[in-house]
Design an enzyme around this catalytic site. Structure first.
Site, PDB file in Angstrom:
ATOM      1  N   ASP A 204      43.557  47.785  43.071  1.00 54.50           N
ATOM      2  CA  ASP A 204      42.696  48.408  44.083  1.00 54.50           C
ATOM      3  C   ASP A 204      43.533  49.426  44.834  1.00 54.50           C
ATOM      4  O   ASP A 204      44.529  49.080  45.472  1.00 54.50           O
ATOM      5  CB  ASP A 204      42.160  47.337  45.033  1.00 54.50           C
ATOM      6  CG  ASP A 204      41.201  47.912  46.066  1.00 54.50           C
ATOM      7  OD1 ASP A 204      40.891  49.121  45.997  1.00 54.50           O
ATOM      8  OD2 ASP A 204      40.757  47.147  46.941  1.00 54.50           O
TER       9      ASP A 204
ATOM     10  N   LYS B 276      44.161  40.648  41.481  1.00 54.19           N
ATOM     11  CA  LYS B 276      44.037  42.036  41.904  1.00 54.19           C
ATOM     12  C   LYS B 276      45.255  42.418  42.732  1.00 54.19           C
ATOM     13  O   LYS B 276      45.716  41.627  43.566  1.00 54.19           O
ATOM     14  CB  LYS B 276      42.757  42.253  42.724  1.00 54.19           C
ATOM     15  CG  LYS B 276      42.485  43.714  43.020  1.00 54.19           C
ATOM     16  CD  LYS B 276      41.057  43.925  43.509  1.00 54.19           C
ATOM     17  CE  LYS B 276      40.940  43.756  44.985  1.00 54.19           C
ATOM     18  NZ  LYS B 276      39.620  44.192  45.490  1.00 54.19           N
TER      19      LYS B 276
ATOM     20  N   HIS C 258      48.722  40.229  54.826  1.00 51.56           N
ATOM     21  CA  HIS C 258      47.944  40.699  53.677  1.00 51.56           C
ATOM     22  C   HIS C 258      47.963  42.223  53.696  1.00 51.56           C
ATOM     23  O   HIS C 258      47.347  42.859  54.548  1.00 51.56           O
ATOM     24  CB  HIS C 258      46.514  40.176  53.770  1.00 51.56           C
ATOM     25  CG  HIS C 258      45.710  40.370  52.520  1.00 51.56           C
ATOM     26  ND1 HIS C 258      45.898  39.605  51.389  1.00 51.56           N
ATOM     27  CD2 HIS C 258      44.724  41.251  52.217  1.00 51.56           C
ATOM     28  CE1 HIS C 258      45.060  39.999  50.451  1.00 51.56           C
ATOM     29  NE2 HIS C 258      44.342  40.998  50.925  1.00 51.56           N
TER      30      HIS C 258
ATOM     31  N   ASP D  43      33.915  51.013  45.193  1.00 53.01           N
ATOM     32  CA  ASP D  43      33.882  50.077  46.322  1.00 53.01           C
ATOM     33  C   ASP D  43      33.562  50.836  47.600  1.00 53.01           C
ATOM     34  O   ASP D  43      32.438  50.834  48.078  1.00 53.01           O
ATOM     35  CB  ASP D  43      35.201  49.335  46.445  1.00 53.01           C
ATOM     36  CG  ASP D  43      35.220  48.397  47.650  1.00 53.01           C
ATOM     37  OD1 ASP D  43      34.132  48.058  48.154  1.00 53.01           O
ATOM     38  OD2 ASP D  43      36.311  47.998  48.103  1.00 53.01           O
TER      39      ASP D  43
ATOM     40  N   LYS E 151      46.907  45.171  45.369  1.00 49.89           N
ATOM     41  CA  LYS E 151      46.651  46.239  46.332  1.00 49.89           C
ATOM     42  C   LYS E 151      47.774  47.265  46.234  1.00 49.89           C
ATOM     43  O   LYS E 151      48.932  46.957  46.529  1.00 49.89           O
ATOM     44  CB  LYS E 151      46.587  45.668  47.742  1.00 49.89           C
ATOM     45  CG  LYS E 151      45.363  44.797  48.006  1.00 49.89           C
ATOM     46  CD  LYS E 151      44.118  45.646  48.157  1.00 49.89           C
ATOM     47  CE  LYS E 151      42.942  44.821  48.639  1.00 49.89           C
ATOM     48  NZ  LYS E 151      41.734  45.640  48.815  1.00 49.89           N
TER      49      LYS E 151
ATOM     50  N   GLU F 184      40.050  49.947  40.874  1.00 51.98           N
ATOM     51  CA  GLU F 184      39.078  50.023  41.959  1.00 51.98           C
ATOM     52  C   GLU F 184      39.356  51.207  42.877  1.00 51.98           C
ATOM     53  O   GLU F 184      40.458  51.363  43.383  1.00 51.98           O
ATOM     54  CB  GLU F 184      39.111  48.709  42.762  1.00 51.98           C
ATOM     55  CG  GLU F 184      38.093  48.643  43.877  1.00 51.98           C
ATOM     56  CD  GLU F 184      38.071  47.278  44.550  1.00 51.98           C
ATOM     57  OE1 GLU F 184      37.488  47.165  45.644  1.00 51.98           O
ATOM     58  OE2 GLU F 184      38.664  46.317  43.998  1.00 51.98           O
TER      59      GLU F 184
ATOM     60  N   GLU G  94      35.499  37.993  44.112  1.00 51.56           N
ATOM     61  CA  GLU G  94      36.735  38.013  44.894  1.00 51.56           C
ATOM     62  C   GLU G  94      36.564  37.183  46.163  1.00 51.56           C
ATOM     63  O   GLU G  94      37.125  37.502  47.210  1.00 51.56           O
ATOM     64  CB  GLU G  94      37.089  39.465  45.244  1.00 51.56           C
ATOM     65  CG  GLU G  94      38.508  39.686  45.702  1.00 51.56           C
ATOM     66  CD  GLU G  94      38.772  41.159  45.975  1.00 51.56           C
ATOM     67  OE1 GLU G  94      39.653  41.446  46.798  1.00 51.56           O
ATOM     68  OE2 GLU G  94      38.105  42.013  45.365  1.00 51.56           O
TER      69      GLU G  94
ATOM     70  N   LYS H  49      29.117  44.061  48.062  1.00 43.51           N
ATOM     71  CA  LYS H  49      29.551  43.481  49.331  1.00 43.51           C
ATOM     72  C   LYS H  49      28.357  43.411  50.276  1.00 43.51           C
ATOM     73  O   LYS H  49      27.771  44.441  50.616  1.00 43.51           O
ATOM     74  CB  LYS H  49      30.681  44.307  49.953  1.00 43.51           C
ATOM     75  CG  LYS H  49      31.968  44.263  49.143  1.00 43.51           C
ATOM     76  CD  LYS H  49      33.095  45.026  49.800  1.00 43.51           C
ATOM     77  CE  LYS H  49      34.393  44.895  48.995  1.00 43.51           C
ATOM     78  NZ  LYS H  49      35.507  45.652  49.599  1.00 43.51           N
TER      79      LYS H  49
END
Length: 373
Positions: free
Chosen positions: A198, A167, A22, A249, A169, A224, A327, A273
Protein backbone atom coordinates in the site's frame (compact mmCIF):
# COMPACT_ATOMS: atom_id res chain seq x y z
CA UNK A 1 -48.30 0.39 13.91
CA UNK A 2 -46.70 3.22 15.87
CA UNK A 3 -43.16 4.32 15.09
CA UNK A 4 -40.30 3.53 17.47
CA UNK A 5 -38.67 6.91 17.86
CA UNK A 6 -35.02 7.74 18.36
CA UNK A 7 -34.70 9.50 21.71
CA UNK A 8 -31.01 10.28 22.05
CA UNK A 9 -27.72 10.15 20.15
CA UNK A 10 -24.40 10.29 21.98
CA UNK A 11 -20.81 10.26 20.72
CA UNK A 12 -17.72 9.75 22.86
CA UNK A 13 -14.04 9.84 21.88
CA UNK A 14 -12.02 6.86 23.09
CA UNK A 15 -8.21 6.67 23.01
CA UNK A 16 -6.80 3.12 23.05
CA UNK A 17 -3.14 2.02 23.16
CA UNK A 18 -1.72 -0.12 20.34
CA UNK A 19 0.69 -3.05 20.44
CA UNK A 20 3.31 -1.02 18.50
CA UNK A 21 3.63 2.17 16.47
CA UNK A 22 1.87 1.69 13.14
CA UNK A 23 3.73 3.40 10.30
CA UNK A 24 1.84 4.74 7.29
CA UNK A 25 3.21 6.79 4.42
CA UNK A 26 1.68 9.99 5.79
CA UNK A 27 1.61 9.35 9.53
CA UNK A 28 2.78 7.06 12.33
CA UNK A 29 0.04 6.01 14.75
CA UNK A 30 1.07 5.80 18.39
CA UNK A 31 -2.48 4.94 19.54
CA UNK A 32 -5.90 4.54 17.96
CA UNK A 33 -8.75 6.94 18.55
CA UNK A 34 -12.33 5.76 18.12
CA UNK A 35 -15.61 7.63 18.22
CA UNK A 36 -18.21 5.36 19.82
CA UNK A 37 -21.81 6.24 18.97
CA UNK A 38 -24.87 5.23 20.98
CA UNK A 39 -28.39 5.59 19.59
CA UNK A 40 -31.09 5.14 22.26
CA UNK A 41 -34.63 4.34 21.15
CA UNK A 42 -38.01 4.68 22.85
CA UNK A 43 -38.47 0.89 23.06
CA UNK A 44 -35.44 0.71 25.35
CA UNK A 45 -33.07 -0.68 22.72
CA UNK A 46 -29.69 0.93 22.20
CA UNK A 47 -27.65 0.60 19.03
CA UNK A 48 -23.88 1.08 19.01
CA UNK A 49 -21.68 2.22 16.15
CA UNK A 50 -18.14 3.44 15.57
CA UNK A 51 -16.47 6.11 13.45
CA UNK A 52 -12.70 5.83 13.24
CA UNK A 53 -10.06 7.51 11.09
CA UNK A 54 -6.42 6.69 10.40
CA UNK A 55 -4.13 9.56 11.29
CA UNK A 56 -6.92 12.11 11.63
CA UNK A 57 -6.64 14.98 9.16
CA UNK A 58 -3.36 13.59 7.82
CA UNK A 59 -5.46 10.99 6.00
CA UNK A 60 -8.84 12.55 5.19
CA UNK A 61 -11.35 15.31 5.77
CA UNK A 62 -12.70 14.12 9.12
CA UNK A 63 -11.01 13.82 12.50
CA UNK A 64 -12.31 12.24 15.72
CA UNK A 65 -12.99 15.71 17.08
CA UNK A 66 -14.90 16.86 14.00
CA UNK A 67 -16.90 13.62 13.91
CA UNK A 68 -18.03 14.07 17.51
CA UNK A 69 -18.79 17.77 17.02
CA UNK A 70 -20.87 17.20 13.90
CA UNK A 71 -22.79 14.33 15.47
CA UNK A 72 -23.46 16.32 18.64
CA UNK A 73 -24.39 19.56 16.89
CA UNK A 74 -25.90 18.56 13.56
CA UNK A 75 -26.40 14.89 12.68
CA UNK A 76 -27.61 13.57 16.02
CA UNK A 77 -30.34 16.21 16.46
CA UNK A 78 -31.60 15.39 12.95
CA UNK A 79 -32.15 11.78 14.02
CA UNK A 80 -33.88 12.47 17.34
CA UNK A 81 -37.62 11.97 16.90
CA UNK A 82 -37.23 9.91 13.72
CA UNK A 83 -38.42 6.33 13.25
CA UNK A 84 -35.58 4.09 14.45
CA UNK A 85 -36.82 1.16 12.38
CA UNK A 86 -36.73 3.05 9.07
CA UNK A 87 -32.99 3.22 8.48
CA UNK A 88 -33.39 4.21 4.85
CA UNK A 89 -35.44 7.32 5.72
CA UNK A 90 -33.11 8.25 8.58
CA UNK A 91 -29.99 8.13 6.41
CA UNK A 92 -31.68 9.99 3.54
CA UNK A 93 -32.53 12.74 6.03
CA UNK A 94 -28.84 13.02 6.98
CA UNK A 95 -27.67 12.98 3.36
CA UNK A 96 -30.04 15.79 2.41
CA UNK A 97 -29.02 17.96 5.35
CA UNK A 98 -25.26 17.37 5.43
CA UNK A 99 -22.73 16.90 2.63
CA UNK A 100 -19.87 14.45 3.10
CA UNK A 101 -19.27 13.42 6.71
CA UNK A 102 -19.20 9.79 5.59
CA UNK A 103 -17.24 8.60 8.64
CA UNK A 104 -19.80 10.09 11.02
CA UNK A 105 -22.71 8.81 8.94
CA UNK A 106 -21.20 5.33 8.82
CA UNK A 107 -21.08 5.12 12.60
CA UNK A 108 -24.66 6.35 12.88
CA UNK A 109 -25.93 3.88 10.29
CA UNK A 110 -24.08 1.04 12.03
CA UNK A 111 -25.77 1.98 15.31
CA UNK A 112 -29.21 2.07 13.67
CA UNK A 113 -28.59 -1.36 12.11
CA UNK A 114 -27.38 -2.74 15.46
CA UNK A 115 -30.54 -1.49 17.17
CA UNK A 116 -32.81 -2.90 14.48
CA UNK A 117 -31.06 -6.26 14.58
CA UNK A 118 -31.52 -6.43 18.34
CA UNK A 119 -35.18 -5.41 17.90
CA UNK A 120 -35.86 -8.19 15.38
CA UNK A 121 -33.55 -10.80 16.90
CA UNK A 122 -31.40 -10.89 13.74
CA UNK A 123 -27.69 -10.32 13.04
CA UNK A 124 -26.96 -7.22 10.98
CA UNK A 125 -25.82 -9.40 8.06
CA UNK A 126 -29.43 -10.62 7.66
CA UNK A 127 -30.68 -7.03 7.52
CA UNK A 128 -28.19 -6.44 4.68
CA UNK A 129 -29.51 -9.27 2.52
CA UNK A 130 -28.23 -12.42 4.19
CA UNK A 131 -24.77 -13.86 4.74
CA UNK A 132 -23.19 -16.37 2.39
CA UNK A 133 -20.31 -17.19 4.75
CA UNK A 134 -19.67 -17.10 8.50
CA UNK A 135 -16.04 -15.93 8.48
CA UNK A 136 -13.64 -13.75 6.53
CA UNK A 137 -9.95 -14.21 5.77
CA UNK A 138 -7.98 -11.35 7.31
CA UNK A 139 -4.70 -9.80 6.19
CA UNK A 140 -2.13 -8.33 8.56
CA UNK A 141 -0.15 -5.16 7.92
CA UNK A 142 3.61 -5.34 8.48
CA UNK A 143 4.39 -1.74 9.33
CA UNK A 144 7.52 -1.60 11.46
CA UNK A 145 9.66 -0.55 8.48
CA UNK A 146 12.41 -2.96 9.54
CA UNK A 147 12.84 -5.88 7.12
CA UNK A 148 14.08 -8.48 9.61
CA UNK A 149 11.45 -7.53 12.16
CA UNK A 150 8.67 -7.68 9.57
CA UNK A 151 9.80 -11.13 8.38
CA UNK A 152 9.89 -12.42 11.97
CA UNK A 153 6.42 -10.99 12.62
CA UNK A 154 5.03 -12.63 9.47
CA UNK A 155 6.59 -15.98 10.40
CA UNK A 156 4.97 -15.79 13.82
CA UNK A 157 1.55 -15.07 12.27
CA UNK A 158 1.92 -18.06 9.96
CA UNK A 159 2.98 -20.31 12.84
CA UNK A 160 -0.07 -19.46 14.97
CA UNK A 161 -2.38 -19.60 11.91
CA UNK A 162 -3.62 -16.06 12.36
CA UNK A 163 -2.62 -14.50 9.00
CA UNK A 164 -1.24 -15.63 5.65
CA UNK A 165 -2.03 -12.41 3.77
CA UNK A 166 0.42 -9.58 4.46
CA UNK A 167 0.32 -5.95 3.40
CA UNK A 168 3.34 -3.66 3.58
CA UNK A 169 2.99 0.09 4.06
CA UNK A 170 5.52 1.80 1.78
CA UNK A 171 5.99 5.18 0.12
CA UNK A 172 7.59 7.23 2.87
CA UNK A 173 11.11 6.07 1.94
CA UNK A 174 13.13 6.33 -1.26
CA UNK A 175 11.56 4.03 -3.88
CA UNK A 176 14.53 1.68 -4.33
CA UNK A 177 14.78 1.17 -0.55
CA UNK A 178 11.08 0.32 -0.34
CA UNK A 179 11.35 -2.12 -3.25
CA UNK A 180 14.33 -3.85 -1.65
CA UNK A 181 12.40 -4.14 1.62
CA UNK A 182 9.28 -5.61 0.01
CA UNK A 183 11.08 -8.03 -2.30
CA UNK A 184 13.20 -9.38 0.57
CA UNK A 185 10.08 -10.12 2.60
CA UNK A 186 8.36 -11.87 -0.30
CA UNK A 187 11.50 -13.93 -0.95
CA UNK A 188 11.60 -15.01 2.70
CA UNK A 189 7.92 -15.98 2.83
CA UNK A 190 7.74 -17.52 -0.63
CA UNK A 191 4.51 -19.24 -1.63
CA UNK A 192 3.43 -19.67 2.00
CA UNK A 193 1.91 -16.21 2.01
CA UNK A 194 0.45 -13.49 -0.19
CA UNK A 195 2.37 -10.21 -0.02
CA UNK A 196 0.75 -6.92 -1.06
CA UNK A 197 1.81 -3.25 -0.79
CA UNK A 198 0.00 0.00 0.00
CA UNK A 199 1.66 3.20 -1.22
CA UNK A 200 -1.00 5.63 0.03
CA UNK A 201 -0.60 7.82 -3.11
CA UNK A 202 3.05 8.62 -2.40
CA UNK A 203 4.53 7.84 -5.82
CA UNK A 204 4.25 9.94 -8.94
CA UNK A 205 3.41 8.18 -12.19
CA UNK A 206 7.03 7.98 -13.38
CA UNK A 207 8.09 6.24 -10.18
CA UNK A 208 5.06 3.96 -10.19
CA UNK A 209 5.62 2.68 -13.74
CA UNK A 210 9.00 1.19 -12.84
CA UNK A 211 8.11 0.19 -9.29
CA UNK A 212 4.91 -1.64 -10.22
CA UNK A 213 6.76 -3.61 -12.87
CA UNK A 214 9.45 -4.65 -10.39
CA UNK A 215 6.92 -5.56 -7.72
CA UNK A 216 4.82 -7.62 -10.11
CA UNK A 217 7.85 -9.40 -11.53
CA UNK A 218 8.95 -10.34 -8.00
CA UNK A 219 5.73 -11.99 -6.92
CA UNK A 220 3.89 -9.12 -5.21
CA UNK A 221 0.20 -9.90 -5.61
CA UNK A 222 -1.49 -6.50 -5.27
CA UNK A 223 -0.53 -2.80 -5.34
CA UNK A 224 -2.80 -0.38 -3.50
CA UNK A 225 -3.23 3.25 -4.54
CA UNK A 226 0.30 3.88 -5.87
CA UNK A 227 -0.41 7.41 -7.20
CA UNK A 228 -2.62 10.37 -6.38
CA UNK A 229 -6.37 9.89 -6.54
CA UNK A 230 -6.50 13.15 -8.51
CA UNK A 231 -4.43 11.71 -11.37
CA UNK A 232 -7.24 9.67 -12.92
CA UNK A 233 -5.63 9.41 -16.36
CA UNK A 234 -2.43 8.17 -14.72
CA UNK A 235 -4.37 5.55 -12.77
CA UNK A 236 -5.88 4.28 -16.02
CA UNK A 237 -2.46 4.07 -17.69
CA UNK A 238 -0.93 2.34 -14.68
CA UNK A 239 -3.77 -0.17 -14.44
CA UNK A 240 -3.15 -1.09 -18.07
CA UNK A 241 0.64 -1.46 -17.68
CA UNK A 242 1.20 -2.99 -14.25
CA UNK A 243 1.84 -6.77 -14.13
CA UNK A 244 0.28 -6.81 -10.63
CA UNK A 245 -3.35 -5.73 -10.09
CA UNK A 246 -3.89 -2.11 -8.99
CA UNK A 247 -6.34 -1.50 -6.15
CA UNK A 248 -8.19 1.77 -5.64
CA UNK A 249 -8.52 2.97 -2.04
CA UNK A 250 -8.17 6.71 -1.50
CA UNK A 251 -9.71 7.13 -4.96
CA UNK A 252 -13.03 5.90 -3.55
CA UNK A 253 -14.50 8.54 -1.27
CA UNK A 254 -18.10 7.90 -2.28
CA UNK A 255 -20.32 5.51 -4.20
CA UNK A 256 -20.18 7.98 -7.10
CA UNK A 257 -16.38 7.72 -7.14
CA UNK A 258 -16.71 3.96 -7.52
CA UNK A 259 -18.92 4.37 -10.57
CA UNK A 260 -16.52 6.83 -12.18
CA UNK A 261 -13.47 4.62 -11.53
CA UNK A 262 -15.22 1.61 -12.98
CA UNK A 263 -16.31 3.53 -16.07
CA UNK A 264 -12.74 4.77 -16.67
CA UNK A 265 -11.04 1.42 -16.03
CA UNK A 266 -8.79 3.01 -13.42
CA UNK A 267 -8.41 -0.05 -11.15
CA UNK A 268 -8.96 -3.80 -11.25
CA UNK A 269 -9.65 -4.11 -7.50
CA UNK A 270 -11.73 -1.93 -5.18
CA UNK A 271 -11.03 -1.57 -1.44
CA UNK A 272 -14.38 -1.44 0.35
CA UNK A 273 -14.56 0.79 3.44
CA UNK A 274 -17.83 1.52 5.19
CA UNK A 275 -16.44 4.75 6.66
CA UNK A 276 -15.57 6.24 3.27
CA UNK A 277 -18.88 5.28 1.67
CA UNK A 278 -21.15 6.34 4.51
CA UNK A 279 -22.10 3.03 6.11
CA UNK A 280 -22.58 -0.71 5.59
CA UNK A 281 -25.54 -0.23 3.24
CA UNK A 282 -23.64 2.33 1.15
CA UNK A 283 -20.54 0.15 0.82
CA UNK A 284 -22.68 -2.62 -0.65
CA UNK A 285 -23.76 -0.21 -3.40
CA UNK A 286 -20.08 0.29 -4.26
CA UNK A 287 -19.64 -3.49 -4.26
CA UNK A 288 -22.55 -3.87 -6.68
CA UNK A 289 -20.98 -1.37 -9.07
CA UNK A 290 -17.69 -3.28 -8.93
CA UNK A 291 -19.36 -6.64 -9.49
CA UNK A 292 -21.26 -5.31 -12.51
CA UNK A 293 -18.00 -3.99 -13.98
CA UNK A 294 -16.02 -7.17 -13.32
CA UNK A 295 -13.84 -5.48 -10.68
CA UNK A 296 -12.58 -7.65 -7.80
CA UNK A 297 -13.22 -6.77 -4.15
CA UNK A 298 -11.19 -6.42 -0.95
CA UNK A 299 -12.68 -5.71 2.45
CA UNK A 300 -10.78 -2.69 3.72
CA UNK A 301 -10.45 -1.10 7.14
CA UNK A 302 -9.80 2.21 8.85
CA UNK A 303 -8.26 0.18 11.69
CA UNK A 304 -11.52 0.33 13.61
CA UNK A 305 -11.97 -1.32 16.98
CA UNK A 306 -14.37 -4.20 17.58
CA UNK A 307 -17.56 -2.26 16.85
CA UNK A 308 -16.53 -0.79 13.51
CA UNK A 309 -14.76 -3.99 12.48
CA UNK A 310 -17.86 -6.12 12.96
CA UNK A 311 -20.04 -3.50 11.26
CA UNK A 312 -17.81 -3.96 8.19
CA UNK A 313 -17.74 -7.73 8.59
CA UNK A 314 -21.53 -8.05 8.62
CA UNK A 315 -21.60 -6.27 5.25
CA UNK A 316 -18.71 -8.22 3.76
CA UNK A 317 -20.13 -11.68 4.60
CA UNK A 318 -23.09 -10.90 2.32
CA UNK A 319 -20.89 -10.47 -0.78
CA UNK A 320 -20.74 -13.13 -3.46
CA UNK A 321 -16.95 -12.98 -3.66
CA UNK A 322 -14.10 -11.27 -1.83
CA UNK A 323 -11.28 -12.28 -4.14
CA UNK A 324 -8.59 -10.53 -2.13
CA UNK A 325 -9.87 -11.21 1.40
CA UNK A 326 -10.18 -8.49 4.02
CA UNK A 327 -8.05 -6.34 6.27
CA UNK A 328 -10.25 -6.38 9.36
CA UNK A 329 -7.44 -6.73 11.89
CA UNK A 330 -8.03 -3.45 13.73
CA UNK A 331 -8.93 -5.02 17.11
CA UNK A 332 -5.72 -7.08 17.00
CA UNK A 333 -3.67 -3.87 16.90
CA UNK A 334 -5.14 -2.73 20.24
CA UNK A 335 -3.91 -3.73 23.68
CA UNK A 336 -7.22 -2.88 25.35
CA UNK A 337 -10.90 -3.54 24.57
CA UNK A 338 -14.12 -1.67 25.37
CA UNK A 339 -16.45 -4.61 24.64
CA UNK A 340 -17.19 -7.53 26.94
CA UNK A 341 -16.10 -10.16 24.40
CA UNK A 342 -13.46 -9.40 21.78
CA UNK A 343 -13.94 -10.53 18.16
CA UNK A 344 -12.75 -14.09 17.53
CA UNK A 345 -9.88 -14.75 15.08
CA UNK A 346 -8.82 -18.31 14.28
CA UNK A 347 -7.45 -20.31 11.36
CA UNK A 348 -6.67 -17.10 9.43
CA UNK A 349 -10.32 -15.97 9.69
CA UNK A 350 -12.47 -13.48 11.60
CA UNK A 351 -15.60 -15.22 12.89
CA UNK A 352 -18.74 -13.11 12.38
CA UNK A 353 -21.35 -13.52 15.17
CA UNK A 354 -24.85 -14.78 14.46
CA UNK A 355 -26.25 -13.11 17.58
CA UNK A 356 -28.67 -10.16 17.20
CA UNK A 357 -27.32 -6.85 15.94
CA UNK A 358 -23.56 -6.55 15.59
CA UNK A 359 -23.13 -9.19 18.28
CA UNK A 360 -21.29 -6.95 20.76
CA UNK A 361 -21.87 -5.47 24.20
CA UNK A 362 -19.99 -2.44 25.51
CA UNK A 363 -17.96 -2.82 28.70
CA UNK A 364 -19.21 0.30 30.48
CA UNK A 365 -16.38 0.44 33.01
CA UNK A 366 -13.61 0.20 30.43
CA UNK A 367 -15.42 2.55 28.06
CA UNK A 368 -15.56 5.16 30.82
CA UNK A 369 -11.89 4.60 31.69
CA UNK A 370 -10.61 5.14 28.12
CA UNK A 371 -13.05 7.87 27.12
CA UNK A 372 -11.52 11.28 26.58
CA UNK A 373 -12.55 13.62 29.33
Amino acid sequence: MSHILIERVDAVIVDLPTIRPHKLAMHTMQQQTLVIIRVRCRDGIEGIGESTTIGGLAYGNESPESIKTNIDSHLGPLLVGQDAANINAAMLRLDKAAKGNTFAKSGLESALLDAQGKRLGLPVSELLGGRVRDSLEVAWTLASGDTARDIAEAEQMLDIRRHRLFKLKIGANEVSADLKHVIAIKKALGERASVRVDVNQYWDESQAIRACRMLGDNGIDLIEQPISRINRAGQVRLNQRSPAPIMADESIESVEDAFSLAADGAASVFALKIAKNGGPRAVLRTAQIAEAAGIALYGGTMLEGAVGTLASAHAFVTLNALTWGTELFGPLLLTEEIVTEAPVYRDFQLQVPRTPGLGLTLDEERLAFFSRK
